[in-house]
Design an enzyme around this catalytic site. Structure first.
Site, PDB file in Angstrom:
ATOM      1  N   GLU A  48      43.363  41.297  41.967  1.00 15.89           N
ATOM      2  CA  GLU A  48      42.128  41.955  42.417  1.00 15.89           C
ATOM      3  C   GLU A  48      41.139  40.963  43.002  1.00 15.89           C
ATOM      4  O   GLU A  48      39.968  41.271  43.174  1.00 15.89           O
ATOM      5  CB  GLU A  48      41.514  42.777  41.290  1.00 15.89           C
ATOM      6  CG  GLU A  48      41.322  42.052  39.982  1.00 15.89           C
ATOM      7  CD  GLU A  48      40.828  42.965  38.850  1.00 15.89           C
ATOM      8  OE1 GLU A  48      40.357  44.072  39.098  1.00 15.89           O
ATOM      9  OE2 GLU A  48      40.922  42.519  37.693  1.00 15.89           O
TER      10      GLU A  48
ATOM     11  N   HIS B 228      32.274  52.173  37.951  1.00 10.32           N
ATOM     12  CA  HIS B 228      33.013  52.516  36.728  1.00 10.32           C
ATOM     13  C   HIS B 228      32.582  53.861  36.177  1.00 10.32           C
ATOM     14  O   HIS B 228      33.372  54.598  35.615  1.00 10.32           O
ATOM     15  CB  HIS B 228      32.871  51.402  35.695  1.00 10.32           C
ATOM     16  CG  HIS B 228      33.706  50.225  36.060  1.00 10.32           C
ATOM     17  ND1 HIS B 228      33.190  49.064  36.520  1.00 10.32           N
ATOM     18  CD2 HIS B 228      35.053  50.084  36.090  1.00 10.32           C
ATOM     19  CE1 HIS B 228      34.174  48.233  36.815  1.00 10.32           C
ATOM     20  NE2 HIS B 228      35.313  48.821  36.565  1.00 10.32           N
TER      21      HIS B 228
ATOM     22  N   ASP C 251      38.223  46.100  43.062  1.00 11.09           N
ATOM     23  CA  ASP C 251      37.642  44.758  43.141  1.00 11.09           C
ATOM     24  C   ASP C 251      38.173  43.996  44.344  1.00 11.09           C
ATOM     25  O   ASP C 251      37.438  43.264  44.998  1.00 11.09           O
ATOM     26  CB  ASP C 251      37.925  43.980  41.846  1.00 11.09           C
ATOM     27  CG  ASP C 251      36.939  44.387  40.759  1.00 11.09           C
ATOM     28  OD1 ASP C 251      35.741  44.504  41.069  1.00 11.09           O
ATOM     29  OD2 ASP C 251      37.373  44.615  39.619  1.00 11.09           O
TER      30      ASP C 251
ATOM     31  N   CYS D 179      46.629  50.148  41.131  1.00  7.03           N
ATOM     32  CA  CYS D 179      45.906  50.945  40.130  1.00  7.03           C
ATOM     33  C   CYS D 179      44.445  51.145  40.495  1.00  7.03           C
ATOM     34  O   CYS D 179      43.698  51.745  39.751  1.00  7.03           O
ATOM     35  CB  CYS D 179      46.042  50.319  38.753  1.00  7.03           C
ATOM     36  SG  CYS D 179      45.213  48.739  38.630  1.00  7.03           S
TER      37      CYS D 179
HETATM   38  C1  PEP Z   1      40.282  47.557  40.278  1.00  3.92           C
HETATM   39  O1  PEP Z   1      39.481  46.631  40.402  1.00  3.92           O
HETATM   40  O2  PEP Z   1      40.837  48.127  41.252  1.00  3.92           O
HETATM   41  C2  PEP Z   1      40.611  48.070  38.940  1.00  3.92           C
HETATM   42  C3  PEP Z   1      41.569  48.954  38.758  1.00  3.92           C
HETATM   43  O3  PEP Z   1      39.854  47.624  37.897  1.00  3.92           O
HETATM   44  P1  PEP Z   1      38.381  48.176  37.573  1.00  3.92           P
HETATM   45  O4  PEP Z   1      38.111  49.343  38.484  1.00  3.92           O
HETATM   46  O5  PEP Z   1      38.368  48.539  36.147  1.00  3.92           O
HETATM   47  O6  PEP Z   1      37.525  46.997  37.883  1.00  3.92           O
HETATM   48 MG    MG Z   2      38.907  45.514  38.658  1.00  2.00          MG
END
Ligand code: PEP
Ligand code: MG
Length: 534
Positions: free
Chosen positions: A423, A184, A447, A494
């Site tokens: 995810e 993150h 994820d 995403c």
């Molecule tokens: C993902 O898991 O791809 C996602 C977009 O969520 P995050 O990266 O915030 O876990």
């Molecule tokens: Mg995620």
């Protein structure tokens, strides 16, 4: 000159001085006031800002809440709260934020012994105004200070809560020893639009040295020769030219040479990134990671605070959609006040929708805020980490309560589209059933990859094995797209893979409806879409 090679997480070139960041050191620095008068000024300025905010909130809420807000404003202006905080700054020579925390804790301890309900109510108000004040201070005076000039920030490891406190204009590049491209913290670095490297063996001794960061090759040059600096300055200006060339695509359509259209949206982590999304010509915001609003503060954000922020984004997007993901808290995104019990394996732990369904007050406050703001623009809501239909049943029940409550109070709202993050492998395997119940599916490949491969996305020792192009991951994407389309559900990606231009053609062939990427990646992906022929 020393050359070290790490892994490039975001492209670009930075030339400047290194500042070594150590979480412990800065947290300590943050407590000691360098200039007591300045801290008092910062405090007064932030009190004014919170008062402004309370006055605005009081005007746009229901009478019962208005009364509480007015009482809080009174305490903030009254004769005991602010003078007490100022005295702590003066006596203990600490920063404004630290003094607010000390005052709050002392007042709570004193009042707790008393049983008078009116006083109990005051305790709550003091907690709330302190937490607003701490939130406001975190955004202004008490952000991390690395000096006048922007720096190349080198550290062992960065957490989202560290990056939140950094001012974008003061950072030339982020370099870490640990972490991974899809941690993150790395995602936030990308949103900052600065070159980022990880897996670089930096040390405290680098502090103050000159360096060049090459976000294309992953190289970092410490104490570079003048010749090399000159060479990189030229590259930097070429880089700038290429960016300017790309900017011509800001208003271009996302259509392939064979006429296939795909949506290009932005992923953002704070309302301030909304402007970059608009600047780079996103069709909308495909993912607003709302959990960052819950970090680095002393208590949960209140419904009104969230509402004002969501209303700002709803209005600011001028009719373009903004998909707000409900807080994906837990694992690497938590604050002390949440008191999440320690877990053996937080990545597999109580995170995302699981935590929200356990903490209904927090969840409902957020949903109410989103629905109230929906009357002011084009919003959608997205739920993270879904694994079962039972979770959907619980969400539906809560959504109904929230909407009924708003109707009863005659608060205007829209019946906005709802979607879920796909995810987890479980969500892919029941994607047909899930797609029947929602308006869109958003594939979170960060994820999804870690759970499909059973490899922690942040574990540096797995980085050579971690493969987000793995056939199993691509099969998961294909299955989700097919399931979604069988039920008239739009499906988009995403996760960070959406910005990987080596896969743009694959995604187009799979029939993915849209891609949502960090703002700075919109134009490179758009260029790739426009030169693809299927
Ligand atoms: C993902 O898991 O791809 C996602 C977009 O969520 P995050 O990266 O915030 O876990
Ligand atoms: Mg995620």
């Amino acid at each position: 000159m020393e050359v070290v090679t790490g892994k490039a997480a975001f492209p670009g070139i930075a030339i400047g001085k290194v500042a070594w960041y150590s979480r412990g050191r800065y947290q300590k620095d943050k407590r000691t006031a360098k200039d007591v008068l300045q801290e008092k000024r910062i405090l007064r300025q932030n009190v004014r800002e919170v008062l402004d905010y309370l006055n605005r909130a009081a005007l746009s809420t229901i009478p019962e809440v208005e009364k509480t807000i007015r009482q809080q404003a009174e305490i903030l202006q009254g004769e005991y709260y602010l003078p007490a905080v100022l005295e702590v700054i003066e006596q203990q020579k600490v920063t404004a934020s630290y003094a607010v925390q000390i005052t709050r804790d002392e007042m709570m301890t004193t009042f707790k012994e008393l049983s008078d309900p009116a006083i109990k109510r005051r305790i709550q108000d003091i907690r709330e105004i302190s937490s607003m004040l701490l939130g406001s201070l975190a955004q202004s005076g008490s952000s991390l200070d690395f000096g006048e000039e922007p720096v190349i920030l080198v550290s062992d490891m960065l957490y989202p809560s560290d990056i939140i406190e950094m001012k974008k204009e003061k950072i030339l590049s982020l370099v870490t020893r640990q972490g991974s491209e899809i941690s993150h913290a790395a995602i936030m670095a990308k949103t900052m639009d600065v070159p980022a490297l990880f897996d670089v063996p930096g040390t405290r001794d680098w502090e103050g040295h000159y360096a060049i960061v090459d976000g294309y090759t992953g190289n970092l040059y410490l104490d570079p020769s003048n010749e090399l600096i000159h060479e990189y300055e030229l590259r930097q200006s070429e880089d700038k030219k290429e960016r300017e060339e790309l900017l011509k695509l800001r208003t271009a359509e996302d259509v392939t040479l064979s006429g296939q259209r795909i949506g290009l949206y932005a992923n953002i982590g704070s309302m301030d990134d909304m402007n970059s999304a608009l600047y780079y010509g996103a069709e909308g915001i495909g993912l607003l990671r709302s959990e960052f609003q819950y970090l680095n503060r002393a208590d949960y954000p209140k419904e009104d605070e969230l509402y004002l922020e969501y209303r700002r984004v709803a209005q600011g997007m001028k009719g373009k959609i903004c998909v707000i993901r409900t807080a994906d808290l837990g694992a690497d995104k938590q604050s002390d006040y949440m008191q999440i019990p320690e877990e053996m394996n937080p990545i597999m732990g109580n995170r995302g929708i699981r935590l929200s369904l356990d903490r209904k007050n927090m969840f409902k406050a957020q949903l109410k805020a989103i629905y109230r703001a929906s009357a002011f623009g084009n919003l959608a809501v997205l739920f993270p980490m879904i694994t079962s239909l039972e979770e959907m049943d619980q969400i539906d029940k809560i959504l109904k309560e929230v909407k009924d409550g708003l109707r009863k109070k005659r608060v205007p709202f829209r019946d906005i589209p709802i979607g879920i993050m796909v995810e987890t492998p479980a969500a892919v395997l029941i994607a047909d059933e899930l797609a029947r119940r929602v308006d869109f599916l958003s594939i979170g490949t960060n994820d999804l990859t870690q759970y499909t491969l059973a490899m922690d996305r942040q574990n540096p020792s797995l980085k050579r094995k971690y493969d987000d192009h793995h056939p199993a991951v691509l099969a998961m994407i294909r299955m989700t797209v097919e399931a979604g389309h069988r039920h008239n559900c739009k499906v988009y990606i995403c996760g960070e893979i959406a910005a990987d231009t080596a896969l743009t053609e694959t995604f187009l062939r799979l029939g993915v409806d849209a891609l949502s990427v960090v703002p700075a990646c919109i134009l490179p992906v758009r260029r790739q879409v426009r030169k693809t022929a299927l």
